[in-house]
Design a protein around this motif. Sequence first.
Motif, short mmCIF file in Angstrom:
data_model
loop_
_atom_site.label_atom_id
_atom_site.label_comp_id
_atom_site.label_asym_id
_atom_site.label_seq_id
_atom_site.Cartn_x
_atom_site.Cartn_y
_atom_site.Cartn_z
N LEU A 29 -31.91 38.37 -40.37
CA LEU A 29 -30.72 38.27 -41.07
C LEU A 29 -30.97 37.81 -42.26
O LEU A 29 -31.81 37.33 -42.61
CB LEU A 29 -29.45 37.55 -40.26
N SER A 30 -29.86 38.17 -43.11
CA SER A 30 -29.68 37.74 -44.59
C SER A 30 -28.05 37.44 -44.82
O SER A 30 -27.18 37.93 -44.24
CB SER A 30 -30.05 38.74 -45.47
N VAL A 31 -28.06 36.89 -46.05
CA VAL A 31 -26.74 36.55 -46.43
C VAL A 31 -26.11 37.92 -46.69
O VAL A 31 -24.86 38.11 -46.46
CB VAL A 31 -26.59 35.66 -47.95
N ASP A 32 -26.79 38.98 -47.23
CA ASP A 32 -26.22 40.30 -47.56
C ASP A 32 -25.79 40.91 -46.30
O ASP A 32 -24.65 41.44 -46.40
CB ASP A 32 -27.13 41.15 -48.36
N ILE A 33 -26.78 40.88 -45.33
CA ILE A 33 -26.30 41.57 -44.07
C ILE A 33 -25.05 41.02 -43.37
O ILE A 33 -23.99 41.61 -42.95
CB ILE A 33 -27.21 41.44 -43.06
N VAL A 34 -24.85 39.69 -43.55
CA VAL A 34 -23.86 38.83 -42.98
C VAL A 34 -22.36 39.31 -43.60
O VAL A 34 -21.41 39.54 -43.10
CB VAL A 34 -23.87 37.37 -42.91
N VAL A 35 -22.55 39.32 -44.92
CA VAL A 35 -21.45 39.75 -46.00
C VAL A 35 -21.10 41.16 -45.66
O VAL A 35 -19.70 41.42 -45.68
CB VAL A 35 -21.65 39.40 -47.36
N THR A 36 -22.12 41.83 -45.62
CA THR A 36 -21.58 43.42 -45.37
C THR A 36 -21.01 43.57 -44.13
O THR A 36 -20.01 44.43 -44.02
CB THR A 36 -22.95 44.00 -45.63
N THR A 37 -21.24 42.84 -43.07
CA THR A 37 -20.80 43.11 -41.73
C THR A 37 -19.20 42.77 -41.89
O THR A 37 -18.53 43.23 -41.30
CB THR A 37 -21.65 42.42 -40.60
N ILE A 39 -17.34 42.40 -44.24
CA ILE A 39 -16.49 43.29 -45.06
C ILE A 39 -16.17 44.43 -44.26
O ILE A 39 -14.99 44.96 -44.39
CB ILE A 39 -17.12 43.83 -46.47
N ARG A 40 -16.98 45.19 -43.41
CA ARG A 40 -16.92 46.29 -42.74
C ARG A 40 -15.55 45.75 -41.67
O ARG A 40 -15.03 46.67 -41.28
CB ARG A 40 -17.91 46.73 -41.94
N LEU A 41 -16.04 44.65 -40.96
CA LEU A 41 -14.80 44.41 -40.03
C LEU A 41 -13.39 44.20 -40.55
O LEU A 41 -12.38 44.83 -40.43
CB LEU A 41 -15.25 43.01 -39.36
N ALA A 42 -13.57 43.60 -41.82
CA ALA A 42 -12.24 43.36 -42.52
C ALA A 42 -11.55 44.69 -43.10
O ALA A 42 -10.12 44.91 -43.04
CB ALA A 42 -12.51 42.41 -43.86
N ASP A 43 -12.51 45.50 -43.54
CA ASP A 43 -11.98 46.94 -43.71
C ASP A 43 -11.22 47.67 -42.60
O ASP A 43 -10.14 48.35 -43.13
CB ASP A 43 -13.10 47.76 -44.39
N ALA A 49 -10.03 39.75 -38.49
CA ALA A 49 -11.37 40.03 -37.68
C ALA A 49 -12.77 39.56 -38.31
O ALA A 49 -13.57 39.71 -37.42
CB ALA A 49 -11.31 41.69 -37.63
N ALA A 50 -12.84 39.14 -39.53
CA ALA A 50 -14.08 39.03 -40.35
C ALA A 50 -14.13 37.40 -39.80
O ALA A 50 -14.47 36.61 -40.77
CB ALA A 50 -13.86 39.21 -41.54
N SER A 51 -14.26 36.97 -38.62
CA SER A 51 -14.27 35.56 -38.33
C SER A 51 -15.96 35.46 -37.88
O SER A 51 -16.58 36.38 -37.93
CB SER A 51 -13.61 35.24 -36.93
N MET A 52 -16.20 34.08 -38.03
CA MET A 52 -17.80 33.86 -37.79
C MET A 52 -18.18 34.27 -36.53
O MET A 52 -19.37 34.93 -36.52
CB MET A 52 -17.91 32.39 -38.20
N ALA A 53 -17.37 34.09 -35.68
CA ALA A 53 -17.75 34.45 -33.97
C ALA A 53 -17.96 35.91 -33.95
O ALA A 53 -18.71 36.47 -33.33
CB ALA A 53 -16.67 33.91 -32.99
#
Length: 250
Positions: A29-37, A39-43, A49-53
């Motif tokens: 993983l990377s910070v970019d992958i975490v953030v992109t994921t 954002i996709r959930l929130a969108d 929905a963009a919780s850590m879990a």
Amino acid sequence: MEEFSPRILPLLWRRSVPARRAVGRPPRLSVDIVVTTAIRLADTEGLEAASMARVAAELSVATMSLYTYVPSRPELVDLMVDEVLWARGLTSDGTFRERVLLYAERTFAMYRAHPWLAEVPRARPPVGPGMLAEQEYVLAAVATLGLPVRELNRAAAGITTWVTSAARHEAESALLRRTTGLSSDEWWQQRGELWENWFDVGSHPTMTMIWNAGAFDRGADQQAQDAYEYGLGLLLAGIERSVEGDDRVP
């Protein structure tokens, strides 16, 4: 008391520092992958929905492992916000109006693509490259007019406040439509009894005059867009006029 966490700055500005050469197997993983994921959930499902879990589940990792990359949910949201701010790609060499209109167009597009932004307070934005790029862009656009340096910031702030508030209003309408299943016009139509049984013409003569002239006939969302365009035109004209002779904005 809200405490500032110094952990967020290296994350926000992570691309400003040359990447270190990894030793051994590269991380999955990377910070970019975490953030992109996130954002996709929130969108697709909203900010909640963009919780850590949930992000960890989407990436098929344990929740605790996610904290290796992003220390907390508030910091994740800051990273999400600055990422979409930066993604507008605000660059232009046009005139003052061309630059401002490009800024407005891309800001509206950003909120349409990411309506969850309307759920995030903007009074204390993440101090990352996305936020600073916005400030620099609008300030540079205003600076082309030749305003005194001390007036640049308040003129730019007037523009960003007007554009952002209108874009957020549109995003809020989109969120409400998603959660309630009702458009703004349908919401008002449900309250049609107000005008028949409760509205007092004598107490609201100006509204009645406007109503009779048909100025309320356009839908709620269209009225909001009309008001935004009208106000932006006046704001830009006022800023431009303030550089003529001694006609300064007080």
